[in-house]
Design an enzyme around this catalytic site. Structure first.
Site, PDB file in Angstrom:
ATOM      1  N   GLU A 140      40.727  41.363  38.755  1.00 24.87           N
ATOM      2  CA  GLU A 140      39.740  41.240  37.663  1.00 24.87           C
ATOM      3  C   GLU A 140      39.993  42.028  36.289  1.00 24.87           C
ATOM      4  O   GLU A 140      39.930  41.442  35.258  1.00 24.87           O
ATOM      5  CB  GLU A 140      38.313  41.948  38.139  1.00 24.87           C
ATOM      6  CG  GLU A 140      37.538  41.364  39.449  1.00 24.87           C
ATOM      7  CD  GLU A 140      36.772  40.273  39.059  1.00 24.87           C
ATOM      8  OE1 GLU A 140      36.896  39.928  37.830  1.00 24.87           O
ATOM      9  OE2 GLU A 140      36.468  39.519  40.065  1.00 24.87           O
ATOM     10  N   ARG A 162      40.129  39.777  32.887  1.00 24.79           N
ATOM     11  CA  ARG A 162      39.115  40.226  31.749  1.00 24.79           C
ATOM     12  C   ARG A 162      39.729  40.981  31.007  1.00 24.79           C
ATOM     13  O   ARG A 162      39.426  40.717  29.747  1.00 24.79           O
ATOM     14  CB  ARG A 162      38.166  41.156  32.592  1.00 24.79           C
ATOM     15  CG  ARG A 162      37.167  40.237  33.656  1.00 24.79           C
ATOM     16  CD  ARG A 162      35.905  40.871  34.183  1.00 24.79           C
ATOM     17  NE  ARG A 162      35.516  40.777  35.398  1.00 24.79           N
ATOM     18  CZ  ARG A 162      34.115  40.754  35.582  1.00 24.79           C
ATOM     19  NH1 ARG A 162      33.227  41.226  34.778  1.00 24.79           N
ATOM     20  NH2 ARG A 162      33.394  40.503  36.856  1.00 24.79           N
ATOM     21  N   ASP A 198      40.267  29.412  44.741  1.00 25.27           N
ATOM     22  CA  ASP A 198      39.992  28.447  43.586  1.00 25.27           C
ATOM     23  C   ASP A 198      41.288  28.701  42.494  1.00 25.27           C
ATOM     24  O   ASP A 198      42.080  27.911  42.093  1.00 25.27           O
ATOM     25  CB  ASP A 198      38.558  28.711  43.133  1.00 25.27           C
ATOM     26  CG  ASP A 198      38.280  30.079  42.697  1.00 25.27           C
ATOM     27  OD1 ASP A 198      39.167  31.120  43.200  1.00 25.27           O
ATOM     28  OD2 ASP A 198      36.941  30.487  42.862  1.00 25.27           O
ATOM     29  N   THR A 205      41.300  32.151  33.813  1.00 27.11           N
ATOM     30  CA  THR A 205      40.155  31.763  34.350  1.00 27.11           C
ATOM     31  C   THR A 205      39.013  32.723  34.206  1.00 27.11           C
ATOM     32  O   THR A 205      37.964  32.278  34.731  1.00 27.11           O
ATOM     33  CB  THR A 205      40.540  32.034  36.018  1.00 27.11           C
ATOM     34  OG1 THR A 205      39.478  31.506  36.714  1.00 27.11           O
ATOM     35  CG2 THR A 205      40.573  33.522  36.394  1.00 27.11           C
ATOM     36  N   GLU A 235      30.672  28.065  35.891  1.00 22.20           N
ATOM     37  CA  GLU A 235      31.666  26.941  36.319  1.00 22.20           C
ATOM     38  C   GLU A 235      31.364  25.621  36.203  1.00 22.20           C
ATOM     39  O   GLU A 235      32.062  24.633  35.931  1.00 22.20           O
ATOM     40  CB  GLU A 235      32.037  27.260  37.780  1.00 22.20           C
ATOM     41  CG  GLU A 235      32.999  28.265  38.345  1.00 22.20           C
ATOM     42  CD  GLU A 235      32.137  29.614  38.065  1.00 22.20           C
ATOM     43  OE1 GLU A 235      32.605  30.738  37.928  1.00 22.20           O
ATOM     44  OE2 GLU A 235      30.913  29.550  38.159  1.00 22.20           O
TER      45      GLU A 235
END
Length: 623
Positions: A247, A251, A380, A600, A514
């Site tokens: 994360e 981010r 994913d 992502t 998404e």
């Protein structure tokens, strides 16, 4: 026993436990033994001086050869004089040390503590003088930055929609600015800051870092400047906090690098590198597969307690490549590139059941955990980053492309099915059985198939573009079959139900991006107007059912006409959902896909034209 709850994590997200993960306690120095410490120092000095008398007095035998042929009486007198002089010096030193010891013993505890504090301050000041700040990074050519502003559509109706998305972003940002500034996220109903265990126990301003590039692209430059100032003055990674490596990478490092490339402000690059250095200890495992979490201060890593037998997660350790390649490019430090290439090489050597990658890998043994494969949560973005590694390398990283193509072939063979009603969906493989359920997270795959269509083997570009369109249609149906016209967290394809959530704990919508992400990619590659229509439906539903006076909140049941709020404005709502909506209603010359690759978390990183550049630690042929 606590069960894993799917928390609103970012980019391609993973489940984590709640409540928040524990972090290591602060260790404070104690002053209880300060006086004894000083006395010991004095005593050791005294003993040293005593021993000095033996070791440093001259040895007559060593000097006899210099007296041959001379006046022995004169030599003896000189030696006696020298020895006496040394004895006097030692006596003086002894007396001085004893006097200092007596003075120390006469002092009160408070005076001793004050003296120690003074010495500490002196040491800190000396260190500050030596540490003149972060080392300057080597100059590297700035990748060509194009299409970072404007993109105004010619159609007035489309422009009006785009302006509405911009207004939604302003409402989300202004609310956070007013009620949650500096906190990681916002509770828009309680109107206060919010955080989750992925950020440890620290307020790192995740929403600020995540939102910066969206603000810049939308032309909200005053808001961007506010965020830039907060980061410059307040963002500090030398905190005792245990954070998610995945994360924080997507981010924070992704967000800071994107802000640097868009604005050219060096400070963003420096902050990204400072944080990246704090993540490197997570790779100190027997296999080089990183831990899921790392303490930013101590460098100690560990994995999520719920992950299969202490395993690391495919979507976490497989979603570092884009950011780490850029870090090596910008710093000249080969460690980042080498870490991610080591992961790739290790995976290439492993057996894969039915050609599929299980979601769990033990970092101690290098063996797969339970055989669970998903293109949704846990798996994913590993697949996404294989494709994007190829695109970001200006299509020179053919190893990444081949790995992606092989993985897609196995996924199509084993996971992709068509329902009785004709909806194409991506199921999950669990211990030899296909579960006919698709998560909202897996809806990103429609855009991935479209993005990867060009360059597919065996002239399958048309096939993959069509597959992307079918996934987009299925995910739109999951929205359209709810009361709120917002999609649930997961939906099934059995027992006569299709694209509908069955369990209560799968009926929530937490501002996820998404589906809208796939609409944008499909729009860019086909210009079919239905994708803008579907995106506008979603934007209207978000504005109608998720908007509150203090920002935007997720809802707990998309099948209820009177839903309750979860009271969280996710940072990824600003980073991804609103960015993709804005781009959907912009012209194609804003953030052109030939020049930019989105990580992502929807942070754009420029394509690195590596044909004439060799990354430190790499071989030219690999790029």
């Amino acid at each position: 026993m606590t069960t894993p709850a799917l928390l609103p994590l970012s980019g391609r997200r993973i489940p984590t436990l709640s409540p928040g993960a524990s972090s290591f306690p602060h260790h404070r120095a104690t002053l209880r033994l300060s006086e004894k410490f000083i006395l010991l120092l004095i005593l050791s000095a005294f003993i040293t001086l005593c021993f000095g008398a033996f070791f440093f007095l001259p040895d007559n035998s060593k000097h006899k050869r210099f007296d041959l042929g001379g006046d022995t009486r004169t030599g003896s007198a000189r030696r006696a004089q020298t020895q006496e002089s040394l004895r006097d010096k030692i006596r003086a030193d002894h007396e001085r040390a004893l006097q200092e010891a007596k003075e120390k013993l006469r002092k009160s505890r408070e005076e001793l503590q004050a003296e120690i504090q003074t010495e500490k301050s002196k040491v800190i000041e000396d260190l500050k003088k030596k540490d003149v700040g972060p080392k300057p990074l080597p100059p590297v050519p700035m990748p060509k930055v194009v299409g970072v502003s404007d993109g105004e559509p010619a159609d007035p109706d489309v422009k009006e929609k785009r302006d509405k998305i911009r207004e939604m972003m302003k409402h989300a940002w202004d609310s956070y600015r007013q009620y949650g500034w500096g906190h990681n996220e916002l509770k828009p109903l309680a109107k206060k800051g919010h955080s989750t265990n992925i950020f440890g126990n620290s307020q790192l301003g995740a929403s600020i870092v995540d939102a910066l590039d969206t603000l810049y692209i939308m032309g909200l430059h005053e808001e961007f400047k506010d965020g830039q100032e907060w980061i410059d003055q307040n963002l500090d990674f030398s905190v005792n906090a245990e954070v998610s490596v995945f994360e924080v990478n997507i981010r924070f490092i992704g967000g800071l690098l994107a802000a640097y490339y868009l604005s050219g402000q060096e400070m963003f690059k420096q902050k990204a590198v400072q944080l990246a250095e704090k993540l490197l200890p997570a790779f100190n495992t027997p296999t080089g597969i990183p831990w899921a979490m790392v303490n930013l201060k101590s460098g100690v890593g560990r994995n999520w307690g719920w992950a299969s037998a202490g395993s690391s997660i495919l979507a976490e350790f497989g979603t570092l490549h884009m950011e780490f390649v850029h870090l090596t490019y910008l710093t000249g430090n080969p460690a980042y590139y080498q870490k991610v290439m080591h992961i790739r090489k290790l995976l290439a050597k492993m057996d894969r059941p039915n050609g599929l990658y299980p979601n769990y890998l033990n970092p101690r043994t290098g063996r797969w955990g339970q055989h669970h494969t998903s293109v949704g949560g846990l798996g994913d973005s590993f697949y996404e980053y294989l494709l994007k590694a190829w695109l970001m390398s200006d299509k020179t990283d053919t190893e990444a492309r081949k790995t992606y193509d092989d993985a897609m072939e196995a996924i199509e063979r084993h996971l992709i099915r068509k329902s009785n009603g004709g909806l194409t969906f991506i199921g999950e493989w669990k211990n030899g059985h296909l579960e006919r359920k698709m998560g909202h997270l897996a809806c990103f795959a429609g855009g991935m198939f479209a993005l990867g269509a060009d360059g597919s083997p065996d002239d399958k570009a048309g096939h993959y573009l069509q597959l992307g369109a079918e996934i987009a249609h299925t995910c739109h149906e999951s929205y359209d079959r709810t009361v709120l016209k917002l999609g649930p967290e997961a939906f099934k394809f059995d027992s006569g139900l299709e694209a509908v959530a069955v369990r209560q704990n799968e009926k929530y919508y937490i501002l996820r991006p998404e589906v809208i992400e796939t609409y944008w990619y499909m729009w860019r590659f086909t210009h079919d107007p239905k994708y803008r229509q579907w995106g506008w439906e979603a934007a209207q539903a978000i504005d109608k059912y998720c908007r509150v006076s203090g920002g935007f909140s997720g809802v707990k049941d998309v099948y209820s006409s009177n839903p309750t709020y979860d009271d969280v404005q996710q940072s990824f709502f600003l980073a991804e959902t609103l960015k993709y909506l804005y781009l959907l209603f912009s012209s194609d010359d804003l953030m052109p896909l030939e020049s930019w690759v989105f990580n992502t978390e929807a942070h754009p990183l420029p394509v690195l034209h590596l044909a004439n550049i060799t990354l430190p630690g790499s071989e030219p042929a690999q790029l």
